[in-house]
Design an enzyme around this catalytic site. Structure first.
Site, PDB file in Angstrom:
ATOM      1  CG  ASP A  48      -0.172  -0.393   2.577  1.00  0.00           C
ATOM      2  OD1 ASP A  48       0.695  -0.274   2.083  1.00  0.00           O
ATOM      3  OD2 ASP A  48      -0.849   0.370   3.494  1.00  0.00           O
ATOM      4  CB  SER A  49       4.640   1.248  -0.220  1.00  0.00           C
ATOM      5  OG  SER A  49       4.655   0.432  -0.737  1.00  0.00           O
ATOM      6  CG  ASP A  87       0.207  -4.298   2.082  1.00  0.00           C
ATOM      7  OD1 ASP A  87       0.325  -4.808   2.942  1.00  0.00           O
ATOM      8  OD2 ASP A  87       1.124  -2.623   2.447  1.00  0.00           O
ATOM      9  CE  LYS A 117       3.618  -6.136   3.709  1.00  0.00           C
ATOM     10  NZ  LYS A 117       2.886  -4.623   5.764  1.00  0.00           N
ATOM     11  CD  GLU A 119       1.399  -1.560   8.256  1.00  0.00           C
ATOM     12  OE1 GLU A 119       0.845  -0.716   9.098  1.00  0.00           O
ATOM     13  OE2 GLU A 119       1.297  -0.897   7.190  1.00  0.00           O
ATOM     14  CD  GLU A 186       8.618  -0.352   7.144  1.00  0.00           C
ATOM     15  OE1 GLU A 186       7.669  -1.423   7.354  1.00  0.00           O
ATOM     16  OE2 GLU A 186       8.978   0.376   6.858  1.00  0.00           O
TER      17      GLU A 186
END
Ligand code: KIV
Length: 284
Positions: A48-49, A87, A117, A119, A186
């Site tokens: 999602d970056s 993501d 993925k 978070e 990260e």
């Protein structure tokens, strides 16, 4: 280029067992996916970056499921063989286990992803477990988790102090117990990453700015190839400065068009004389 075999979960775990590092990059579009496929990248994350790298937002928070699906589809078209991870964007899994499963399923059904993925640590373990129970491989993400950047106090190293590091180690255990096949760390100190890697039994660990002692490495593609104009994080190495190359090319393009040295005959299409004469007569 020899035909590449499709990357699978067993082939990734074989690499881990053989002590071969796993290669991983983010990717958001078809041509870049093609290049990554040719280079033999093992795992591609449609992060999602993309909200920052492709859409120019200040953070990842405005990214929607529709954005993620559209970009994941393009990446899959460019890379049929890499292990493709979608993501989960902000608020696509936080509200409930059911929301998490439904949105994870969209990555698989609509974009042919291999995994998703998300978070978060212990507090997201029920989402992770639900997704895994639904038959969808899931990767965790600990340390600097950009969707919580406000709560974390900015883009900074996580787990430098013993208490905070202990929470990351425990979170990794919770995600592993919930069935994560891998965990991304990260911006975690390399010693903490090493500890977690050594303790991992049923999942493997990927480092992003967390040192060498993980099972594999991830970089954000735009950071690694000079394509993000706002800043370059310290943890990224520029492997080739494509951004500078493109900028130089653009300056040259403007110069040649302005100076009428582009285009040249090889860049346009002619017409036989007799056809042209005929055309003039037709227009009289
Ligand atoms: O969105 C993304 O690219 C990520 C990376 C920061 C790992 O989650």
């Amino acid at each position: 280029m020899p035909e590449r075999k499709r990357v699978t979960l067993p082939s990734l775990f074989k690499k881990v067992a053989d002590n071969q590092p796993i290669t991983m990059l983010t990717c958001y579009d078809y041509p870049t996916a093609h290049f990554q496929e040719q280079a033999g990248i093992d795992m591609i994350l449609v992060g999602d970056s993309l909200g920052m790298t492709m859409l120019g937002y200040e953070s990842t928070l405005p990214v929607t499921m529709e954005d993620m699906i559209r970009h994941s589809q393009a990446v899959r078209r460019g890379s049929p063989n890499a292990w493709l991870i979608g993501d989960m964007p902000y608020m696509s899994y936080q509200p409930s286990v059911e929301t998490a499963i439904r949105n994870a399923g969209r990555f698989m059904a609509e974009a042919s992803c291999d995994a998703i993925k998300l978070e978060g640590g212990a507090e997201m373990a029920d989402r992770m477990a639900g997704i895994v129970r639904a038959g969808i491989p899931a990767m965790g993400h600990l340390g600097l988790t950009p969707q919580s950047v406000s709560a974390l106090g900015g883009f900074r190293v996580q787990g430098k102090g013993a208490q905070q590091a202990r929470k990351i180690v425990e979170d990794a255990r919770s995600l592993e117990e919930a069935g994560a096949f891998a965990i991304l760390l990260e911006m975690v100190p390399d010693r903490v990453c090493r500890l977690i890697t050594e303790r991992a039994k049923t999942c493997f660990i990927i480092s992003l700015g967390s040192g060498l002692h993980a099972h594999g490495q991830l970089l954000i593609y735009h950071d690694a190839f000079g394509l993000y104009p706002r800043f370059k994080p310290r943890m990224a190495k520029v492997f080739a400065n494509a951004g500078q190359l493109i900028q130089d090319g653009l300056v040259e393009y403007v110069k040649e068009v302005t100076g009428r040295t582009f285009p040249q005959p090889e860049n346009w299409f002619g017409m036989p004389d007799e056809e042209y004469e005929e055309l003039l007569k037709l227009l009289d």
